[in-house]
Design a protein around this motif. Structure first.
Motif, PDB file in Angstrom:
ATOM      1  N   VAL A 120      53.177  65.207  35.110  1.00 13.24           N
ATOM      2  CA  VAL A 120      53.222  63.766  35.350  1.00 13.24           C
ATOM      3  C   VAL A 120      51.831  63.302  35.759  1.00 13.24           C
ATOM      4  O   VAL A 120      51.240  63.837  36.700  1.00 13.24           O
ATOM      5  CB  VAL A 120      54.239  63.408  36.452  1.00 13.24           C
ATOM      6  N   SER A 121      51.302  62.328  35.049  1.00 17.19           N
ATOM      7  CA  SER A 121      49.999  61.764  35.383  1.00 17.19           C
ATOM      8  C   SER A 121      49.992  60.295  34.958  1.00 17.19           C
ATOM      9  O   SER A 121      51.055  59.670  34.853  1.00 17.19           O
ATOM     10  CB  SER A 121      48.873  62.559  34.705  1.00 17.19           C
ATOM     11  N   ALA A 122      48.810  59.729  34.714  1.00 19.17           N
ATOM     12  CA  ALA A 122      48.682  58.334  34.291  1.00 19.17           C
ATOM     13  C   ALA A 122      47.426  58.175  33.459  1.00 19.17           C
ATOM     14  O   ALA A 122      46.404  58.807  33.743  1.00 19.17           O
ATOM     15  CB  ALA A 122      48.635  57.396  35.498  1.00 19.17           C
ATOM     16  N   LYS A 123      47.503  57.335  32.450  1.00 19.41           N
ATOM     17  CA  LYS A 123      46.318  57.038  31.642  1.00 19.41           C
ATOM     18  C   LYS A 123      45.246  56.369  32.486  1.00 19.41           C
ATOM     19  O   LYS A 123      44.051  56.570  32.279  1.00 19.41           O
ATOM     20  CB  LYS A 123      46.687  56.096  30.490  1.00 19.41           C
ATOM     21  N   HIS A 124      45.702  55.527  33.427  1.00 20.32           N
ATOM     22  CA  HIS A 124      44.778  54.744  34.252  1.00 20.32           C
ATOM     23  C   HIS A 124      45.507  54.266  35.484  1.00 20.32           C
ATOM     24  O   HIS A 124      46.745  54.318  35.564  1.00 20.32           O
ATOM     25  CB  HIS A 124      44.254  53.534  33.466  1.00 20.32           C
ATOM     26  N   GLY A 125      44.751  53.797  36.474  1.00 19.77           N
ATOM     27  CA  GLY A 125      45.323  53.106  37.617  1.00 19.77           C
ATOM     28  C   GLY A 125      45.285  51.618  37.373  1.00 19.77           C
ATOM     29  O   GLY A 125      45.390  51.151  36.233  1.00 19.77           O
ATOM     30  N   GLN A 126      45.102  50.848  38.442  1.00 19.99           N
ATOM     31  CA  GLN A 126      45.032  49.397  38.334  1.00 19.99           C
ATOM     32  C   GLN A 126      44.339  48.856  39.585  1.00 19.99           C
ATOM     33  O   GLN A 126      44.507  49.406  40.669  1.00 19.99           O
ATOM     34  CB  GLN A 126      46.428  48.813  38.229  1.00 19.99           C
ATOM     35  N   SER A 127      43.555  47.791  39.415  1.00 16.74           N
ATOM     36  CA  SER A 127      42.767  47.263  40.515  1.00 16.74           C
ATOM     37  C   SER A 127      42.765  45.726  40.451  1.00 16.74           C
ATOM     38  O   SER A 127      42.746  45.164  39.353  1.00 16.74           O
ATOM     39  CB  SER A 127      41.324  47.798  40.394  1.00 16.74           C
ATOM     40  N   PRO A 128      42.799  45.029  41.617  1.00 10.33           N
ATOM     41  CA  PRO A 128      42.889  45.570  42.971  1.00 10.33           C
ATOM     42  C   PRO A 128      44.331  45.798  43.389  1.00 10.33           C
ATOM     43  O   PRO A 128      45.257  45.325  42.730  1.00 10.33           O
ATOM     44  CB  PRO A 128      42.265  44.459  43.799  1.00 10.33           C
ATOM     45  N   THR A 129      44.494  46.522  44.487  1.00  8.96           N
ATOM     46  CA  THR A 129      45.823  46.654  45.075  1.00  8.96           C
ATOM     47  C   THR A 129      46.008  45.674  46.235  1.00  8.96           C
ATOM     48  O   THR A 129      47.124  45.216  46.469  1.00  8.96           O
ATOM     49  CB  THR A 129      46.059  48.086  45.566  1.00  8.96           C
ATOM     50  N   ALA A 130      44.936  45.338  46.941  1.00  7.54           N
ATOM     51  CA  ALA A 130      45.027  44.386  48.056  1.00  7.54           C
ATOM     52  C   ALA A 130      44.968  42.960  47.512  1.00  7.54           C
ATOM     53  O   ALA A 130      43.967  42.570  46.891  1.00  7.54           O
ATOM     54  CB  ALA A 130      43.894  44.620  49.044  1.00  7.54           C
ATOM     55  N   PRO A 131      46.006  42.139  47.693  1.00  8.41           N
ATOM     56  CA  PRO A 131      46.013  40.787  47.126  1.00  8.41           C
ATOM     57  C   PRO A 131      44.821  39.937  47.543  1.00  8.41           C
ATOM     58  O   PRO A 131      44.280  39.174  46.725  1.00  8.41           O
ATOM     59  CB  PRO A 131      47.327  40.192  47.658  1.00  8.41           C
ATOM     60  N   ALA A 132      44.385  40.049  48.791  1.00 13.41           N
ATOM     61  CA  ALA A 132      43.286  39.213  49.273  1.00 13.41           C
ATOM     62  C   ALA A 132      41.967  39.535  48.584  1.00 13.41           C
ATOM     63  O   ALA A 132      41.028  38.735  48.623  1.00 13.41           O
ATOM     64  CB  ALA A 132      43.137  39.374  50.788  1.00 13.41           C
ATOM     65  N   GLN A 133      41.896  40.711  47.949  1.00 11.96           N
ATOM     66  CA  GLN A 133      40.653  41.129  47.309  1.00 11.96           C
ATOM     67  C   GLN A 133      40.457  40.494  45.930  1.00 11.96           C
ATOM     68  O   GLN A 133      39.345  40.482  45.402  1.00 11.96           O
ATOM     69  CB  GLN A 133      40.650  42.651  47.177  1.00 11.96           C
ATOM     70  N   LEU A 134      41.510  39.968  45.352  1.00 11.82           N
ATOM     71  CA  LEU A 134      41.462  39.485  43.976  1.00 11.82           C
ATOM     72  C   LEU A 134      40.501  38.319  43.786  1.00 11.82           C
ATOM     73  O   LEU A 134      40.536  37.334  44.534  1.00 11.82           O
ATOM     74  CB  LEU A 134      42.863  39.057  43.518  1.00 11.82           C
ATOM     75  N   THR A 135      39.630  38.432  42.782  1.00 12.42           N
ATOM     76  CA  THR A 135      38.812  37.323  42.288  1.00 12.42           C
ATOM     77  C   THR A 135      38.933  37.294  40.777  1.00 12.42           C
ATOM     78  O   THR A 135      38.474  38.213  40.095  1.00 12.42           O
ATOM     79  CB  THR A 135      37.331  37.488  42.667  1.00 12.42           C
ATOM     80  N   ARG A 136      39.594  36.270  40.242  1.00 13.40           N
ATOM     81  CA  ARG A 136      39.713  36.127  38.792  1.00 13.40           C
ATOM     82  C   ARG A 136      38.531  35.323  38.275  1.00 13.40           C
ATOM     83  O   ARG A 136      38.218  34.241  38.798  1.00 13.40           O
ATOM     84  CB  ARG A 136      41.039  35.450  38.433  1.00 13.40           C
ATOM     85  N   ILE A 137      37.880  35.861  37.223  1.00 14.13           N
ATOM     86  CA  ILE A 137      36.674  35.243  36.658  1.00 14.13           C
ATOM     87  C   ILE A 137      36.876  35.068  35.162  1.00 14.13           C
ATOM     88  O   ILE A 137      37.327  35.986  34.474  1.00 14.13           O
ATOM     89  CB  ILE A 137      35.431  36.114  36.932  1.00 14.13           C
ATOM     90  N   ASP A 138      36.519  33.901  34.668  1.00 23.13           N
ATOM     91  CA  ASP A 138      36.614  33.620  33.237  1.00 23.13           C
ATOM     92  C   ASP A 138      35.433  34.278  32.529  1.00 23.13           C
ATOM     93  O   ASP A 138      34.315  33.762  32.530  1.00 23.13           O
ATOM     94  CB  ASP A 138      36.600  32.106  33.006  1.00 23.13           C
ATOM     95  N   ASP A 139      35.686  35.430  31.899  1.00 22.73           N
ATOM     96  CA  ASP A 139      34.599  36.156  31.243  1.00 22.73           C
ATOM     97  C   ASP A 139      34.122  35.444  29.983  1.00 22.73           C
ATOM     98  O   ASP A 139      32.960  35.560  29.597  1.00 22.73           O
ATOM     99  CB  ASP A 139      35.038  37.574  30.893  1.00 22.73           C
ATOM    100  N   GLY A 140      35.011  34.676  29.331  1.00 21.62           N
ATOM    101  CA  GLY A 140      34.587  33.934  28.141  1.00 21.62           C
ATOM    102  C   GLY A 140      33.491  32.951  28.461  1.00 21.62           C
ATOM    103  O   GLY A 140      32.539  32.780  27.676  1.00 21.62           O
ATOM    104  N   ALA A 141      33.587  32.306  29.617  1.00 16.74           N
ATOM    105  CA  ALA A 141      32.548  31.351  30.024  1.00 16.74           C
ATOM    106  C   ALA A 141      31.225  32.066  30.287  1.00 16.74           C
ATOM    107  O   ALA A 141      30.144  31.523  29.989  1.00 16.74           O
ATOM    108  CB  ALA A 141      33.010  30.599  31.267  1.00 16.74           C
ATOM    109  N   ILE A 142      31.297  33.281  30.832  1.00 12.79           N
ATOM    110  CA  ILE A 142      30.067  34.040  31.082  1.00 12.79           C
ATOM    111  C   ILE A 142      29.403  34.427  29.763  1.00 12.79           C
ATOM    112  O   ILE A 142      28.183  34.327  29.606  1.00 12.79           O
ATOM    113  CB  ILE A 142      30.366  35.280  31.938  1.00 12.79           C
ATOM    114  N   VAL A 143      30.196  34.891  28.807  1.00 16.83           N
ATOM    115  CA  VAL A 143      29.643  35.260  27.496  1.00 16.83           C
ATOM    116  C   VAL A 143      29.019  34.040  26.832  1.00 16.83           C
ATOM    117  O   VAL A 143      27.922  34.121  26.256  1.00 16.83           O
ATOM    118  CB  VAL A 143      30.742  35.878  26.610  1.00 16.83           C
ATOM    119  N   ASP A 144      29.692  32.892  26.907  1.00 11.51           N
ATOM    120  CA  ASP A 144      29.136  31.666  26.321  1.00 11.51           C
ATOM    121  C   ASP A 144      27.807  31.302  26.972  1.00 11.51           C
ATOM    122  O   ASP A 144      26.851  30.897  26.288  1.00 11.51           O
ATOM    123  CB  ASP A 144      30.127  30.516  26.484  1.00 11.51           C
TER     124      ASP A 144
END
Length: 535
Positions: free
Chosen positions: A338-362
């Motif tokens: 039993v293993s996993a292909k990957h984990g997931q980040s973040p686990t702490a809700p307060a740590q989350l920062t969602r960033i629009d990467d499309g705007a950065i590429v533009d």
């Protein structure tokens, strides 16, 4: 460098006769389970709070590797390839399920003379004949209940017009042709053993290996298809994800009983087989599902109600599999990993920062144009919680330009509640560009597949233009890469805990050793000198 990527990669697997087994097998069967998204901390929490669970029993009767990591980038393709090839992207040549290759031609190209090279290599649901259907376009009636009748040859479900094209042959490059090294499935087949696997897209044809024939029974219902009348796909509601995973469990149960996934052909119980679970991954990503909160509690360690339910589901399904092994008198001859292909980040809700990467590429492309260059600088980018870019200009100057821009680009994203949250340096802590990106991966500068730029995200950053997810994978943060490995059953040391660092690449040679096969039959094991797991 080969002028023909597909043909050149096919040559990677030796064509010699299968060598003799080096020793007697310790197991007749290896059942490999990937619980995508699962961290070691999740396993610890579940075993601690559910001491009579199947996961607790597997850990108690087996060996637990507490400091295991999956490769970077921590995407599904590199993650599962690590487990079945023994290699990471430096040898597999696979960085993500959706990448860019400057040497291939765009999908749909039929007349190749004079066509400029450079193509997206998208081996996810867009490659299906019909990505809206659970059967990917096979044409089954009575879905979803009839899905067990899906073909076990998923290359038939791929649309050739959606695949990149080899300029030397002017033919589509199927996923298995893109892989540079062989798999445990191919080694097992060379020794006349039965193989099977179940996963989330037909493009997991990749796991067939360069021969294209590694897996006799490959069951791949399309997870991003339409699942209900509301138009949700199977990942949009965790209850639906559990239903979807249940079809794959039924397939594996049929295989334990000696049939193919549809229970219509008698193959014998596979020597190497298994599946991935998606329900933990979606429970970590979804802000809410069925009126309950997704992800983790405020402490970043305790699963919330949706994730707790997902872990319960996985545990119950593992119980079904172990019970069936016992019923078929196979338990003492089967090793479960039993293993996993990957984990997931973040686990702490307060740590989350969602960033629009499309705007950065533009903004990066606009800055490139302002500097006097024509056309976009970014040929392709894939950004989940890391930044991976291929540039139209592969010069050192262009790579430096992109790196400098990203490290000086500030803006505003949003937090777990959707409220504005400023970010700096494009949400990155480090940016590797040009030769430095190649060195990070471990390939030569100018390698045709290596990204021109790799950005390591700040903890908590998720790149998305929407507010529909609270975690992602792909990055280099501990929560992305610290996954469990439990080896239980035949030849496993009961209750043993290994604290030394190991990698999921070590699962592949371990599988072969358990079956009495030579791990050096794996190309990546020879190239990277990948050892089997200790103890």
């Amino acid at each position: 460098m080969s002028s023909s990527p597909a043909v050149g990669l096919l040559a990677a697997t030796p064509a010699s006769a299968a060598p003799a087994r080096p020793h007697q097998p310790h197991a007749s069967h290896v059942l490999l389970i990937s619980v995508d998204g699962m961290h070691q901390q999740d396993l610890d929490w579940y075993v601690g709070t559910h001491p009579h669970s199947t996961l607790a029993r597997l850990a108690a009767t087996g060996t637990t590797y507490r400091n295991a990591v999956t490769p970077f980038p921590s995407d599904s393709f590199p993650g599962i390839l690590a487990q079945v090839t023994g290699g990471d992207p430096r040898t597999t040549g696979v960085y993500y399920d959706d990448t860019w290759n400057p040497s291939l031609l765009p999908a749909g190209t039929t007349h190749c003379a004079g066509v400029k090279p450079g193509a997206e290599v998208d081996y996810a649901e867009p490659a299906d004949r019909d990505p809206s259907r659970l059967d990917a376009g096979q044409g089954l009636t009575g879905l979803p209940g009839s899905i067990l009748s899906l073909t076990g040859s998923p290359e038939q479900l791929l649309d050739p017009a959606q695949l990149p094209v080899d300029p030397a042959t002017c033919t589509p490059v199927y996923p298995h042709q893109y892989l540079k090294v062989n798999t445990v499935f191919e080694v097992a087949r060379r020794h006349g053993l039965v193989t099977a696997w179940s996963d989330k897209h037909p493009a997991y044809d990749l796991l067939q290996g360069p021969s294209g024939t590694g897996i006799q029974d490959l069951f791949t219902p399309e997870i991003n298809s339409v699942a209900d009348t509301a138009g949700d796909d199977w990942t949009s509601v965790n209850r639906l994800t559990q239903q979807y995973d249940g079809y794959k469990v039924r397939a594996v149960l049929n295989e334990i009983d000696g049939y193919d996934h549809s229970r219509s052909v008698k193959l014998g119980t596979p020597a190497v087989f298994g599946m991935n679970f998606q329900t933990v991954s979606t429970a970590q990503k979804l802000p809410a599902s069925d009126g309950q909160a997704g992800g983790y509690e405020a402490d970043g360690r305790t699963p919330g109600p949706v994730l707790s339910s997902a872990l319960d589901f996985v545990d119950s399904q593992l119980g079904r599999l172990t019970t069936e092994l016992t019923r078929q008198h196979l338990a003492d001859r089967t090793t479960i990993i039993v293993s996993a292909k990957h984990g997931q980040s973040p686990t702490a809700p307060a740590q989350l920062t969602r960033i629009d990467d499309g705007a950065i590429v533009d903004a990066l492309n606009a800055a490139w144009n302002t500097a006097g260059h024509a056309g976009p600088l970014v040929a392709f980018a894939i950004d989940d919680d890391t930044v991976v870019m291929w540039l139209t200009d592969r010069s050192a100057a262009a790579a430096t330009f992109a790196r400098t821009f990203l490290l000086h680009h500030d803006g505003t994203g949003n937090d777990i509640t959707g409220a504005p949250k400023p970010y700096v340096a494009s949400g990155l802590t480090q940016v590797y560009a040009g030769a430095a990106a190649a060195a990070l991966i471990g390939v030569r500068a100018g390698d045709e597949r290596v990204p021109d730029l790799i950005g390591i995200s700040q903890p908590g950053v998720v790149y998305t233009s929407k507010k529909s997810k609270i975690a992602e994978h792909g990055g280099d943060n501990p929560a992305d890469r610290n996954v469990p490995i439990v080896v239980s059953g035949a030849n496993a040391a009961a209750g043993h805990r290994v604290t030394r660092s190991v990698e999921t690449t070590q699962i592949a040679p371990t599988i072969l050793r358990l079956l009495g096969l030579n791990p050096d039959e794996l190309d990546a094991v020879r190239i990277q000198h990948t050892p089997a797991l200790p103890n």
